[in-house]
Write a protein that holds these residues in place. Structure first.
Motif, short mmCIF file in Angstrom:
data_model
loop_
_atom_site.label_atom_id
_atom_site.label_comp_id
_atom_site.label_asym_id
_atom_site.label_seq_id
_atom_site.Cartn_x
_atom_site.Cartn_y
_atom_site.Cartn_z
N LEU A 37 0.60 -1.52 -0.08
CA LEU A 37 -0.14 -0.03 -0.14
C LEU A 37 0.72 1.30 -0.55
N ALA A 38 1.90 1.53 1.45
CA ALA A 38 2.74 3.12 0.89
C ALA A 38 3.05 2.33 -0.64
N GLU A 39 3.77 1.06 -1.34
CA GLU A 39 4.32 1.95 -2.36
C GLU A 39 2.95 2.31 -3.97
N ALA A 40 2.05 1.97 -3.44
CA ALA A 40 1.60 2.10 -4.65
C ALA A 40 0.67 3.78 -4.56
N LEU A 41 0.85 3.96 -3.09
CA LEU A 41 0.50 5.34 -2.18
C LEU A 41 1.71 6.44 -2.79
N GLU A 42 2.84 5.91 -3.55
CA GLU A 42 3.54 7.15 -4.03
C GLU A 42 4.25 7.00 -5.25
N GLN A 43 3.39 5.33 -5.68
CA GLN A 43 3.76 5.74 -7.12
C GLN A 43 2.09 6.45 -8.16
N VAL A 44 0.84 6.57 -7.24
CA VAL A 44 -0.04 7.47 -7.77
C VAL A 44 0.10 8.07 -7.23
N ARG A 45 0.61 8.72 -6.51
CA ARG A 45 0.96 10.30 -6.04
C ARG A 45 1.33 11.28 -6.98
N ALA A 46 2.54 10.61 -7.75
CA ALA A 46 3.07 11.52 -8.52
C ALA A 46 2.58 12.14 -10.03
N ALA A 47 0.90 11.62 -9.98
CA ALA A 47 0.13 11.88 -11.22
C ALA A 47 -0.60 13.20 -10.18
N ALA A 48 -0.46 13.40 -9.04
CA ALA A 48 -1.78 13.89 -8.66
C ALA A 48 -1.21 15.34 -8.94
N ALA A 49 -2.30 16.39 -9.33
CA ALA A 49 -2.33 17.48 -8.83
C ALA A 49 -1.30 18.46 -7.73
N ARG A 50 -0.49 19.38 -7.74
CA ARG A 50 0.65 20.25 -7.32
C ARG A 50 0.01 21.32 -6.43
N THR A 51 -0.89 21.36 -7.03
CA THR A 51 -1.95 22.92 -5.92
C THR A 51 -3.02 22.51 -5.58
N ARG A 52 -3.76 23.41 -5.26
CA ARG A 52 -5.00 22.38 -4.76
C ARG A 52 -6.09 23.37 -5.43
N GLU A 53 -5.56 24.04 -6.67
CA GLU A 53 -7.30 25.12 -7.45
C GLU A 53 -8.09 24.26 -7.43
N ILE A 54 -7.49 23.23 -8.04
CA ILE A 54 -9.09 21.67 -8.31
C ILE A 54 -8.87 20.97 -6.63
N PRO A 55 -9.08 21.15 -5.81
CA PRO A 55 -9.37 19.94 -4.74
C PRO A 55 -8.68 18.17 -5.13
N VAL A 56 -10.11 17.90 -5.56
CA VAL A 56 -10.18 16.49 -5.59
C VAL A 56 -8.94 15.35 -6.71
N LEU A 57 -7.83 16.39 -7.56
CA LEU A 57 -7.25 16.86 -8.43
C LEU A 57 -6.14 16.03 -7.91
N ALA A 58 -6.40 16.68 -6.52
CA ALA A 58 -5.07 16.95 -5.56
C ALA A 58 -4.76 15.38 -4.58
N GLY A 59 -5.69 14.85 -4.95
CA GLY A 59 -5.75 12.83 -3.61
C GLY A 59 -5.91 12.38 -4.69
N VAL A 60 -6.00 11.76 -3.70
CA VAL A 60 -5.54 9.55 -4.16
C VAL A 60 -7.41 8.90 -4.03
N LEU A 61 -7.75 8.39 -5.48
CA LEU A 61 -8.45 7.44 -5.22
C LEU A 61 -8.64 6.48 -4.58
N VAL A 62 -9.07 6.20 -3.54
CA VAL A 62 -9.25 4.91 -3.27
C VAL A 62 -10.12 3.56 -3.37
N GLU A 63 -10.61 2.63 -4.16
CA GLU A 63 -11.76 2.40 -4.66
C GLU A 63 -11.52 0.50 -3.87
N ALA A 64 -12.89 0.37 -3.48
CA ALA A 64 -12.50 -1.06 -2.81
C ALA A 64 -13.75 -1.45 -3.58
N GLY A 65 -12.82 -2.82 -4.80
CA GLY A 65 -14.31 -3.63 -5.20
C GLY A 65 -14.11 -5.67 -5.18
N ALA A 66 -14.35 -5.99 -5.82
CA ALA A 66 -14.38 -7.85 -6.47
C ALA A 66 -13.06 -7.49 -6.20
#
Length: 352
Positions: free
Chosen positions: A126-155
């Motif tokens: 989980l730590a590796e995954a957070l670091e990997q995907v966070r590199a694609a998140a926005a650096r500013t909070r102009e659009i707050p949701v684009l600075a975050g990380v979506l977490v989805e639990a499915g099947a």
């Protein structure tokens, strides 16, 4: 068959009633060689058995009732008594082991019925995954949701996704266990660096969603990661709209990384069968299939995508000059990163 040949024989129906087996079961045991009739009428195909076969048929029914495989039953019926006893003892031990395992699973299921939805995963993964995907998140909070990380639990999957509209990175983890319905939330970037560092010292983490936070629990400690209450962009629509791959490139990741780290302005990648020419100067050997193509990137955009990939080799799937490029690494195939070119680039081959 003459009347004298019937003497001492019983029909398949009589044997079925006497042994508790069905006629179809007796035919099956004949076909597999476990209980062969004494005679088979050559015209009607009807089976006849000896009286002495009643005991064998009844024994087969008893052994099948305790789930013994046919191969083991054959060994018991044909082997010495000592071998038969050993096989039976081994089967009983296996049944007892399976009963204990079933009891453990039932107890866990009963306990989980009272629990909130949650997912248990490797904390390191989980730590590796957070670091990997966070590199694609926005650096500013102009659009707050684009600075975050979506977490989805499915099947049987926990998926993390981030995007700043120019890049997109998504990583899927397979849970150790999972309970409850599907859920999703967007993690606020504030505090994620500290949480990621803590995860590296934990063995397993249990993630439980709430209205205002994602609760991460492991090794007796608990962290509450704040969430962003905004809808996340439909990243699946982006992935499905990429179109067919026109050009595929496999290149040494470290070599491409070193080239990008030196770049100060827009970097151009001219790709043909010989490899990749970077900004009309440096040439990187690469395995290329498909059509030649030239792309331009903001070096920071492509650098972040290449940096988060793992393994020595990097695969680039290219659909068009104005479509995101998909980056994957062979050692981490469930990590998908998209990098958007800065503008369509044209070459003589583009218009053919």
């Amino acid at each position: 068959m003459t009347s004298s040949e019937f003497e001492g024989l019983i029909t398949i129906g009589v044997l079925a009633r006497a042994s508790g087996l069905t006629a179809s079961a007796l035919r099956f045991y004949d076909d597999c060689g476990l209980l062969i009739p004494a005679r088979v009428d050559p015209i009607t195909g009807y089976r006849y058995y000896r009286e002495a076969q009643r005991e064998r048929a009844a024994l087969i029914r008893q052994l099948r009732a305790i789930d013994l495989p046919l191969e083991t039953i054959a060994r018991i019926l044909s082997g010495a008594p000592a071998v038969a006893r050993q096989l039976l003892d081994h089967h009983v031990d296996d049944l007892a082991r399976r009963a204990r395992e079933a009891a453990r699973i039932v107890a866990a299921v009963k306990e989980s019925l009272e629990m909130s939805p949650h997912v248990a995963v490797s904390a390191t993964a989980l730590a590796e995954a957070l670091e990997q995907v966070r590199a694609a998140a926005a650096r500013t909070r102009e659009i707050p949701v684009l600075a975050g990380v979506l977490v989805e639990a499915g099947a049987n999957a926990l998926t993390l996704t981030a995007t700043d509209r120019y890049r997109l990175s998504t990583r899927t983890l397979v849970p150790h266990r999972q309970h409850g319905c599907a859920w999703s939330l967007v993690l606020d970037p504030k505090g994620l660096a500290a949480v990621t560092a803590w995860l590296r010292d934990v063995d397993e983490i249990v993630a439980t969603p709430t209205e205002h936070a994602l609760i991460l629990a492991g090794d007796g400690a608990e962290h509450h990661s704040a969430v962003i209450a905004e809808p996340f962009p439909d990243h699946r629509a982006v992935l499905s709209a990429l179109g067919p791959v026109r050009t595929r490139v496999v290149v040494a990741r470290q070599s491409l990384l070193e080239m990008l780290e030196k770049a100060e302005a827009t970097v151009q990648l001219a790709i043909d069968q010989t490899g990749i020419t970077v900004s009309d100067s440096s040439h990187l050997p690469a395995s290329v299939t498909g059509s030649p193509i030239t792309l331009s990137f903001d070096p920071a955009t492509l650098l972040a995508a290449v940096h988060t990939a793992l393994g020595p080799d990097l695969m680039l799937d290219i659909a068009a000059t104005d479509r995101p490029v998909v980056l994957r690494s062979a050692t981490d195939g469930d990590l998908t990163t998209l990098a958007m070119p800065t503008r369509p680039a044209t070459t003589p081959d583009e218009n053919t």
